[in-house]
Design a protein around this motif. Structure first.
Motif, short mmCIF file in Angstrom:
data_model
loop_
_atom_site.label_atom_id
_atom_site.label_comp_id
_atom_site.label_asym_id
_atom_site.label_seq_id
_atom_site.Cartn_x
_atom_site.Cartn_y
_atom_site.Cartn_z
N ALA A 1 -17.17 -32.83 -19.71
CA ALA A 1 -16.09 -32.04 -19.34
C ALA A 1 -14.83 -32.54 -18.88
CB ALA A 1 -16.41 -31.03 -18.31
N SER A 2 -15.10 -33.66 -17.88
CA SER A 2 -13.98 -34.43 -17.20
C SER A 2 -13.25 -35.37 -18.15
CB SER A 2 -14.72 -35.53 -16.25
OG SER A 2 -13.76 -36.41 -15.69
N VAL A 3 -13.81 -35.78 -19.18
CA VAL A 3 -13.35 -36.76 -20.21
C VAL A 3 -12.51 -36.04 -21.11
CG1 VAL A 3 -13.89 -38.17 -22.40
CG2 VAL A 3 -15.09 -38.65 -20.34
N THR A 4 -12.94 -34.93 -21.70
CA THR A 4 -12.13 -33.77 -22.50
C THR A 4 -10.90 -33.44 -21.58
OG1 THR A 4 -13.44 -31.93 -21.90
CG2 THR A 4 -13.95 -33.07 -23.86
N LEU A 5 -11.18 -32.99 -20.59
CA LEU A 5 -9.89 -32.64 -19.54
C LEU A 5 -8.74 -33.86 -19.58
CD1 LEU A 5 -8.41 -30.21 -18.14
CD2 LEU A 5 -9.53 -31.21 -15.90
N LEU A 6 -9.55 -34.94 -19.11
CA LEU A 6 -8.42 -36.21 -19.01
C LEU A 6 -7.93 -36.34 -20.18
CD1 LEU A 6 -10.60 -38.31 -16.27
CD2 LEU A 6 -8.53 -36.83 -16.01
N SER A 7 -8.43 -36.51 -21.35
CA SER A 7 -7.81 -36.76 -22.62
C SER A 7 -6.87 -35.69 -23.00
CB SER A 7 -8.74 -36.93 -23.58
OG SER A 7 -9.62 -35.78 -23.87
N SER A 8 -7.02 -34.38 -22.79
CA SER A 8 -5.99 -33.42 -23.03
C SER A 8 -4.95 -33.69 -22.08
CB SER A 8 -6.69 -32.06 -23.01
OG SER A 8 -6.96 -31.78 -21.65
N ILE A 9 -5.06 -33.76 -21.06
CA ILE A 9 -4.08 -34.09 -20.05
C ILE A 9 -2.93 -35.27 -20.71
CG2 ILE A 9 -3.30 -34.94 -17.86
CD1 ILE A 9 -5.61 -33.42 -16.52
N GLU A 10 -3.71 -36.36 -21.00
CA GLU A 10 -2.90 -37.51 -21.67
C GLU A 10 -2.38 -37.24 -22.73
OE1 GLU A 10 -2.14 -40.50 -20.18
OE2 GLU A 10 -3.25 -39.94 -18.44
#
Length: 99
Positions: free
Chosen positions: A73-82
């Motif tokens: 969840a953290s990785v998908t959220l951070l990648s979408s923010i980037e």
């Protein structure tokens, strides 16, 4: 004919409208892709919350599975923010271009 420029006929204008249609279709496909990506981020967050809640209630959930779900969840959220940040930077760069 004015200064070597020929006027565009109405028949040619129909061709221009037909050529613009695939761009609209591609925009729709991009919108669908973006919507699916956001749904995937949301799904990962909800799955993480569900597993964390189950662990907190003392249900039979493995700690490593909870941690993996949280990291996904953290990785998908951070990648979408980037990706959002990169899209905004690209938009700003285009707006700075001189025509």
């Amino acid at each position: 004919m004015i200064n070597g420029i020929t006027p565009i006929s109405l028949q040619n204008m129909d061709g221009v409208a037909k050529a613009a249609a695939p761009a609209q279709t591609q925009a729709g496909q991009f919108g669908d892709m973006l919507k699916n990506a956001m749904n995937e981020v949301n799904r990962a967050q909800l799955e993480s919350d569900k597993m964390t809640g189950a662990l907190a209630k003392g249900q039979n959930v493995e700690l490593q599975d909870v941690m993996i779900a949280a990291e996904k969840a953290s990785v998908t959220l951070l990648s979408s923010i980037e990706m959002r940040n990169k899209a905004i930077e690209a938009y700003q760069e285009v707006m700075r271009m001189q025509m």
